[in-house]
Design an enzyme around this catalytic site. Structure first.
Site, mmCIF file in Angstrom:
data_model
loop_
_atom_site.group_PDB
_atom_site.id
_atom_site.type_symbol
_atom_site.label_atom_id
_atom_site.label_comp_id
_atom_site.label_asym_id
_atom_site.label_seq_id
_atom_site.Cartn_x
_atom_site.Cartn_y
_atom_site.Cartn_z
ATOM 1 N N SER A 149 -13.534 51.122 -37.419
ATOM 2 C CA SER A 149 -12.900 52.358 -37.901
ATOM 3 C C SER A 149 -11.622 52.577 -37.105
ATOM 4 O O SER A 149 -11.457 51.996 -36.021
ATOM 5 C CB SER A 149 -13.862 53.530 -37.640
ATOM 6 O OG SER A 149 -13.232 54.762 -37.865
ATOM 7 N N TYR A 162 -19.358 58.673 -31.831
ATOM 8 C CA TYR A 162 -18.938 57.748 -32.906
ATOM 9 C C TYR A 162 -17.855 56.810 -32.351
ATOM 10 O O TYR A 162 -17.910 55.597 -32.568
ATOM 11 C CB TYR A 162 -18.421 58.561 -34.094
ATOM 12 C CG TYR A 162 -18.068 57.740 -35.324
ATOM 13 C CD1 TYR A 162 -19.035 57.028 -36.028
ATOM 14 C CD2 TYR A 162 -16.747 57.685 -35.801
ATOM 15 C CE1 TYR A 162 -18.707 56.288 -37.161
ATOM 16 C CE2 TYR A 162 -16.416 56.964 -36.940
ATOM 17 C CZ TYR A 162 -17.397 56.257 -37.609
ATOM 18 O OH TYR A 162 -17.076 55.526 -38.734
HETATM 19 N N1 NAP Z 1 -15.711 56.530 -45.086
HETATM 20 C C1 NAP Z 1 -14.837 56.482 -44.098
HETATM 21 O O1 NAP Z 1 -13.920 57.321 -44.015
HETATM 22 C C2 NAP Z 1 -14.953 55.412 -43.038
HETATM 23 C C3 NAP Z 1 -13.909 55.296 -42.127
HETATM 24 C C4 NAP Z 1 -13.999 54.347 -41.124
HETATM 25 C C5 NAP Z 1 -15.101 53.523 -41.037
HETATM 26 N N2 NAP Z 1 -16.115 53.657 -41.941
HETATM 27 C C6 NAP Z 1 -17.287 52.783 -41.783
HETATM 28 O O2 NAP Z 1 -17.572 52.138 -42.992
HETATM 29 C C7 NAP Z 1 -18.959 51.790 -43.040
HETATM 30 C C8 NAP Z 1 -19.538 52.188 -44.393
HETATM 31 O O3 NAP Z 1 -19.504 53.585 -44.544
HETATM 32 P P1 NAP Z 1 -19.184 54.346 -45.913
HETATM 33 O O4 NAP Z 1 -17.982 55.156 -45.656
HETATM 34 O O5 NAP Z 1 -19.218 53.413 -47.038
HETATM 35 O O6 NAP Z 1 -20.409 55.391 -45.933
HETATM 36 P P2 NAP Z 1 -21.714 55.513 -46.828
HETATM 37 O O7 NAP Z 1 -21.364 55.599 -48.269
HETATM 38 O O8 NAP Z 1 -22.484 56.630 -46.202
HETATM 39 O O9 NAP Z 1 -22.468 54.134 -46.582
HETATM 40 C C9 NAP Z 1 -23.313 53.894 -45.497
HETATM 41 C C10 NAP Z 1 -24.286 52.809 -45.914
HETATM 42 O O10 NAP Z 1 -25.125 52.491 -44.793
HETATM 43 C C11 NAP Z 1 -26.471 52.427 -45.260
HETATM 44 N N3 NAP Z 1 -27.413 52.715 -44.192
HETATM 45 C C12 NAP Z 1 -27.542 53.871 -43.500
HETATM 46 N N4 NAP Z 1 -28.544 53.770 -42.609
HETATM 47 C C13 NAP Z 1 -29.053 52.525 -42.768
HETATM 48 C C14 NAP Z 1 -30.121 51.816 -42.144
HETATM 49 N N5 NAP Z 1 -30.824 52.376 -41.156
HETATM 50 N N6 NAP Z 1 -30.383 50.553 -42.540
HETATM 51 C C15 NAP Z 1 -29.654 49.985 -43.541
HETATM 52 N N7 NAP Z 1 -28.621 50.601 -44.153
HETATM 53 C C16 NAP Z 1 -28.340 51.846 -43.768
HETATM 54 C C17 NAP Z 1 -26.539 53.469 -46.356
HETATM 55 O O11 NAP Z 1 -27.592 53.175 -47.268
HETATM 56 P P3 NAP Z 1 -29.075 53.782 -47.254
HETATM 57 O O12 NAP Z 1 -28.962 55.238 -46.914
HETATM 58 O O13 NAP Z 1 -29.540 53.503 -48.646
HETATM 59 O O14 NAP Z 1 -29.830 52.989 -46.230
HETATM 60 C C18 NAP Z 1 -25.205 53.239 -47.051
HETATM 61 O O15 NAP Z 1 -25.309 52.187 -47.972
HETATM 62 C C19 NAP Z 1 -19.601 52.480 -41.832
HETATM 63 O O16 NAP Z 1 -19.792 51.553 -40.804
HETATM 64 C C20 NAP Z 1 -18.560 53.517 -41.428
HETATM 65 O O17 NAP Z 1 -18.647 53.849 -40.058
HETATM 66 C C21 NAP Z 1 -16.054 54.576 -42.954
#
Ligand code: NAP
Length: 254
Positions: A149, A162
């Site tokens: 991130s 975080y």
């Molecule tokens: N969105 C942003 O602005 C942003 C910015 C920087 C970095 N990121 C990073 O991008 C990555 C993806 O995030 P996203 O933004 O796409 O958010 P998201 O839509 O909330 O996706 C998170 C995913 O992680 C899965 N997950 C959560 N707990 C889990 C567990 N214990 N075991 C297996 N899977 C699990 C969730 O699925 P289930 O609940 O079905 O398990 C979901 O598929 C993360 O690492 C986040 O830190 C996001």
């Protein structure tokens, strides 16, 4: 020119929503068979059906990657059923923002368990298979992509733990990159800025408005924008390693 991923197998964690879902879909379009891993099986099944409609193989694996045995079993099932593992996208993550002084310990534990330990468990299980794939056709190279991130490069008010987890992912990735460079397993770090996903939904209710204000007036990225960056990284020719990609919305200053 992008290399095709035909004949390769990718595993994407956190594929039930957001960046992981978009990435699994796009890697399949590039030709990979894809194992989709998360806890919400119904969402994974919908995605797999869509991928299979497009003529590619998708394997649904319901797993909580904070449990070492489940993370390892997800990797082993992928190799048993799809035959190999060429690409691991360590994407599953959680972001529970707020002041450090008032935060419940449980939130810190959830972030460390998923963003750090989940990444390590999946990497540890996948490495022997990635090393093996790197010696084989069709690509003779393999990829481990860790999703960090902007918060892995810049600490900020209200995101201390975080920040800690994502800085850790960056340090781990760089050390592993050096270790594996000569063996053609490319270790890459992708660092998104604000992306419109479910990530912020898990922030405590009383902090939701504060969290929304941080992004006010900024047109956020779509998950597909980050999937595109990940696909770019893993479709480079064998001689090219894209070590780090930072992708912010155009309007994001910090
Ligand atoms: N969105 C942003 O602005 C942003 C910015 C920087 C970095 N990121 C990073 O991008 C990555 C993806 O995030 P996203 O933004 O796409 O958010 P998201 O839509 O909330 O996706 C998170 C995913 O992680 C899965 N997950 C959560 N707990 C889990 C567990 N214990 N075991 C297996 N899977 C699990 C969730 O699925 P289930 O609940 O079905 O398990 C979901 O598929 C993360 O690492 C986040 O830190 C996001």
């Amino acid at each position: 020119m992008a290399d095709r991923l035909d004949g390769t197998v990718a595993l994407v964690t956190g594929a039930s929503s957001g960046i992981g879902e978009a990435t699994a879909r796009l890697l399949a379009e590039h030709g990979a068979a894809v194992a989709v891993v998360a806890r919400r099986k119904d969402r994974l099944e919908q995605l797999a059906a869509e991928i299979e409609k497009g003529g590619k193989r998708a394997l649904v694996i319901e797993a909580d990657v904070t449990e070492q045995a489940q993370a390892a079993a997800a990797v082993e099932r992928t190799v048993a059923e799809l035959g190999r593992l060429d690409i691991l996208v360590n994407n599953a993550g959680v972001m529970l923002l707020g002041p450090i002084a008032e935060a419940p310990l449980e939130e810190w534990e959830r972030m460390v368990d998923l963003n750090v330990k989940g990444v390590l468990y999946c990497a540890q299980a996948a490495l022997p298979h990635l090393l093996a794939a790197a010696e084989k056709k069709p690509r003779r190279v393999a990829d481990l992509v860790n999703i960090s991130s902007v918060a892995g490069r810049k600490a900020n008010l209200g995101s201390g733990v975080y920040n800690l987890t994502k800085f850790g992912v960056g340090a781990f990735s760089e050390s592993l990159r050096m270790e594996l460079a000569k063996r053609h397993v490319r270790v890459s770090l992708v660092e998104p800025g604000f992306v419109a996903t479910e990530l912020g939904d898990h922030i405590r209710g009383e902090l939701q408005e504060w969290a929304r204000q941080r992004q006010a007036g900024i047109e956020r990225l779509e998950s597909e924008d980050i999937a595109d960056a990940i696909a770019y990284v893993v479709t480079r020719p064998r001689r090219v390693a894209v070590n780090e990609v930072l992708v912010r919305p155009s309007e994001q200053e910090f």
